[in-house]
Design an enzyme around this catalytic site. Structure first.
Site, mmCIF file in Angstrom:
data_model
loop_
_atom_site.group_PDB
_atom_site.id
_atom_site.type_symbol
_atom_site.label_atom_id
_atom_site.label_comp_id
_atom_site.label_asym_id
_atom_site.label_seq_id
_atom_site.Cartn_x
_atom_site.Cartn_y
_atom_site.Cartn_z
ATOM 1 N N HIS A 186 -37.726 -95.419 77.494
ATOM 2 C CA HIS A 186 -37.309 -94.595 76.281
ATOM 3 C C HIS A 186 -37.262 -93.319 76.742
ATOM 4 O O HIS A 186 -38.611 -92.746 77.011
ATOM 5 C CB HIS A 186 -38.130 -95.336 75.100
ATOM 6 C CG HIS A 186 -37.919 -94.360 74.026
ATOM 7 N ND1 HIS A 186 -36.247 -94.580 73.371
ATOM 8 C CD2 HIS A 186 -38.419 -93.582 72.957
ATOM 9 C CE1 HIS A 186 -36.145 -93.957 72.470
ATOM 10 N NE2 HIS A 186 -37.483 -93.340 71.929
ATOM 11 N N ARG A 208 -27.758 -96.805 68.759
ATOM 12 C CA ARG A 208 -26.974 -95.332 68.762
ATOM 13 C C ARG A 208 -25.995 -95.305 69.601
ATOM 14 O O ARG A 208 -24.859 -94.757 69.172
ATOM 15 C CB ARG A 208 -28.329 -94.344 69.346
ATOM 16 C CG ARG A 208 -29.264 -94.053 68.143
ATOM 17 C CD ARG A 208 -30.297 -93.257 68.922
ATOM 18 N NE ARG A 208 -31.304 -92.750 67.837
ATOM 19 C CZ ARG A 208 -32.381 -92.336 67.895
ATOM 20 N NH1 ARG A 208 -32.707 -92.329 69.248
ATOM 21 N NH2 ARG A 208 -33.220 -91.933 66.950
ATOM 22 N N ALA A 218 -49.053 -95.555 58.592
ATOM 23 C CA ALA A 218 -48.298 -95.792 57.372
ATOM 24 C C ALA A 218 -47.576 -94.430 56.911
ATOM 25 O O ALA A 218 -47.510 -93.975 55.951
ATOM 26 C CB ALA A 218 -49.243 -96.050 56.060
ATOM 27 N N GLY A 219 -46.924 -93.855 58.206
ATOM 28 C CA GLY A 219 -46.105 -92.734 57.995
ATOM 29 C C GLY A 219 -44.929 -93.022 57.460
ATOM 30 O O GLY A 219 -44.377 -93.727 56.912
ATOM 31 N N THR A 225 -44.893 -96.598 68.855
ATOM 32 C CA THR A 225 -45.790 -95.193 69.154
ATOM 33 C C THR A 225 -45.172 -94.549 70.356
ATOM 34 O O THR A 225 -45.148 -95.455 71.612
ATOM 35 C CB THR A 225 -46.971 -95.056 69.098
ATOM 36 O OG1 THR A 225 -47.720 -95.609 67.777
ATOM 37 C CG2 THR A 225 -47.857 -93.882 69.384
ATOM 38 N N ARG A 265 -45.796 -84.929 68.812
ATOM 39 C CA ARG A 265 -45.918 -83.759 69.607
ATOM 40 C C ARG A 265 -45.825 -82.363 68.744
ATOM 41 O O ARG A 265 -44.807 -82.282 68.256
ATOM 42 C CB ARG A 265 -44.939 -83.751 70.892
ATOM 43 C CG ARG A 265 -45.247 -82.783 71.718
ATOM 44 C CD ARG A 265 -44.579 -83.272 72.993
ATOM 45 N NE ARG A 265 -44.317 -82.375 74.037
ATOM 46 C CZ ARG A 265 -43.560 -82.150 75.168
ATOM 47 N NH1 ARG A 265 -43.278 -83.362 75.530
ATOM 48 N NH2 ARG A 265 -43.425 -81.424 75.991
HETATM 49 P P1 A3D Z 1 -45.750 -90.192 61.189
HETATM 50 O O1 A3D Z 1 -44.926 -90.017 59.997
HETATM 51 O O2 A3D Z 1 -46.691 -89.143 61.710
HETATM 52 O O3 A3D Z 1 -46.582 -91.593 61.120
HETATM 53 C C1 A3D Z 1 -47.602 -91.846 61.954
HETATM 54 C C2 A3D Z 1 -48.827 -92.264 61.115
HETATM 55 O O4 A3D Z 1 -50.138 -92.654 61.989
HETATM 56 C C3 A3D Z 1 -49.633 -91.398 60.272
HETATM 57 O O5 A3D Z 1 -49.400 -91.615 58.953
HETATM 58 C C4 A3D Z 1 -51.157 -90.984 60.827
HETATM 59 O O6 A3D Z 1 -52.077 -90.665 59.943
HETATM 60 C C5 A3D Z 1 -51.184 -92.289 61.321
HETATM 61 N N1 A3D Z 1 -52.443 -92.383 62.495
HETATM 62 C C6 A3D Z 1 -52.705 -91.457 63.425
HETATM 63 N N2 A3D Z 1 -53.661 -91.693 64.021
HETATM 64 C C7 A3D Z 1 -54.080 -93.048 63.509
HETATM 65 C C8 A3D Z 1 -54.819 -93.827 64.015
HETATM 66 N N3 A3D Z 1 -56.010 -93.773 64.998
HETATM 67 N N4 A3D Z 1 -54.953 -95.131 63.210
HETATM 68 C C9 A3D Z 1 -54.084 -95.539 62.278
HETATM 69 N N5 A3D Z 1 -52.985 -94.601 61.883
HETATM 70 C C10 A3D Z 1 -52.917 -93.352 62.306
HETATM 71 O O7 A3D Z 1 -44.705 -90.859 62.220
HETATM 72 P P2 A3D Z 1 -43.464 -91.667 62.396
HETATM 73 O O8 A3D Z 1 -43.773 -92.677 61.440
HETATM 74 O O9 A3D Z 1 -42.324 -90.889 62.124
HETATM 75 O O10 A3D Z 1 -43.492 -92.036 63.775
HETATM 76 C C11 A3D Z 1 -44.553 -92.673 64.249
HETATM 77 C C12 A3D Z 1 -44.456 -92.818 65.876
HETATM 78 O O11 A3D Z 1 -43.309 -93.614 66.433
HETATM 79 C C13 A3D Z 1 -44.539 -91.598 66.708
HETATM 80 O O12 A3D Z 1 -45.311 -91.811 67.898
HETATM 81 C C14 A3D Z 1 -42.922 -91.330 67.105
HETATM 82 O O13 A3D Z 1 -42.763 -90.384 68.491
HETATM 83 C C15 A3D Z 1 -42.534 -92.685 67.312
HETATM 84 N N6 A3D Z 1 -41.349 -92.826 67.436
HETATM 85 C C16 A3D Z 1 -40.648 -93.856 68.360
HETATM 86 C C17 A3D Z 1 -39.461 -93.982 68.540
HETATM 87 C C18 A3D Z 1 -38.884 -95.126 69.639
HETATM 88 O O14 A3D Z 1 -37.932 -95.237 69.653
HETATM 89 C C19 A3D Z 1 -39.881 -95.644 70.634
HETATM 90 C C20 A3D Z 1 -38.531 -93.524 67.474
HETATM 91 C C21 A3D Z 1 -38.952 -92.694 66.423
HETATM 92 C C22 A3D Z 1 -40.660 -92.534 66.361
#
Ligand code: A3D
EC number: 1.1.1.37
Length: 321
Positions: free
Chosen positions: A176, A152, A11-12, A120, A83
């Site tokens: 990716h 993009r 829920a980030g 992820t 990271r």
């Molecule tokens: P962020 O806002 O950090 O949200 C991640 C959430 O995961 C946080 O709220 C954490 O508390 C939660 N979390 C951590 N461990 C666990 C767990 N074990 N179980 C459940 N929840 C957990 O990150 P974000 O929302 O900005 O990005 C999420 C992911 O997407 C990251 O891995 C990014 O690298 C990835 N991402 C991928 C793309 C692609 O195009 C593939 C693009 C942008 C981001």
């Protein structure tokens, strides 16, 4: 008819945006899951309070336990850690692999009928791991990257040509990351392939090469601007497009990371290729012709995904067994 149920694991930044878009697009009731207490509950309440203003009736629930995702039709996974400075790619891989084990177990137990979309990073390895740990059929577990990468590419091309983004189609193959393969030959404006537009004098090969490079580095460009965190609006919208195609059986032809078992001469690997997404999940894998240069780029991209998968297997040899 009961509303669909959409479970968001994580829920980030992206998770919250996914919930908002699912509500605005009337896709169904939303459950936000996170390990952090209060965050999914707070975001769910905020969104529920938005519903009267925006005019939709979905329910939003926040939770820290997997039973709440029970019976979900779609599960979108963004759980993990980003990271951080000083963390190697392998450190990140090891941490997020553990997260995929937990998430996979939760889905296996409570939402085994769902269509699962992983976001992820590192994407191609994490979706591969999630399919194994969840035990769901490969056609029901996909990774989102290609829709974002091609969006993009489309945006940059539309900007270059001074035309509507709606009239630009673009394809991106492969993993990716910076080895992704934007396919210029299969990218069009109103059906006219980009190489023809170069011949027509709309742009030059050099400018297109620069756009391809910018697309490859699209994620990093945003990270550098934001300073902390990565892109979230476009990634969320991209995953929602995939979820919508599944829930409404739209059969859209979209690039997605899917498990290849024969197509493109590959086996047991997740990599981005064009697929048709409908009510059965991945209903068709589209094998496009690649010229020698495109094939070489694709193979390089596949090799980098294979490296990630090998690293996963070193950390967890019995993953999903
Ligand atoms: P962020 O806002 O950090 O949200 C991640 C959430 O995961 C946080 O709220 C954490 O508390 C939660 N979390 C951590 N461990 C666990 C767990 N074990 N179980 C459940 N929840 C957990 O990150 P974000 O929302 O900005 O990005 C999420 C992911 O997407 C990251 O891995 C990014 O690298 C990835 N991402 C991928 C793309 C692609 O195009 C593939 C693009 C942008 C981001």
């Amino acid at each position: 008819m009961a509303r669909n149920k959409i479970a968001l694991i994580g829920a980030g930044q992206i998770g919250g945006t996914l919930a908002l878009l699912a509500g605005l697009k009337d896709l169904g009731d939303v459950v936000l899951f996170d390990v952090v207490e209060g965050v999914p509950q707070g975001k769910a309440l905020d969104l529920a309070e938005l519903a009267p203003v925006a005019g939709f009736d979905a329910t939003f629930a926040g939770t820290n336990t997997y039973d709440a995702i029970g019976g979900a039709d779609v599960v979108i996974v963004t759980a993990g850690v980003p990271r951080k400075p000083g963390m190697s790619r392998d450190d990140l891989l090891a941490i997020n692999l553990k997260v995929m084990e937990q998430v996979g177990a939760g889905i296996r137990k409570y939402a085994p009928e769902a269509f699962v979309i992983c976001i992820t990073n590192p994407l191609d390895a994490m979706v591969w791991a999630l399919q194994r740990t969840s035990g769901l059929p490969a056609m029901k577990v996909v990774g989102m990257a290609g829709v974002l990468d091609s969006a993009r590419f489309r945006y940059f091309l539309a900007d270059e040509f001074g035309v509507s983004v709606e009239d630009v189609t673009a394809f991106v193959l492969g993993g990716h990351g910076d080895t992704m393969v934007p396919l210029v030959r299969y990218s069009t404006v109103g059906g006219i392939p980009v190489p023809d537009l170069i011949r027509m004098g709309w742009t030059s090969a050099e400018r297109i090469a620069a756009i391809v490079e910018r697309t490859r580095n699209g994620g990093a460009e945003i990270v550098n601007l934001l300073k902390s965190g990565s892109a979230f609006y476009a990634p969320a919208a991209s995953a929602i497009a995939m979820a919508e195609s599944y829930l409404k059986d739209k059969k859209r032809l979209l690039p997605a990371a899917v498990r290849l078992d024969g197509a493109y001469g590959l086996r047991d690997i997740y990599v981005g290729v064009p697929v048709v997404i409908g009510a059965r999940g991945v209903e068709r894998i589209v094998e496009v012709d690649l010229d020698p240069a495109e094939r070489a780029m694709f193979e390089k991209s596949v090799a980098s995904v294979e490296g990630l998968v090998e690293a996963c297997l070193k950390i967890a040899p019995d993953l999903g067994k």
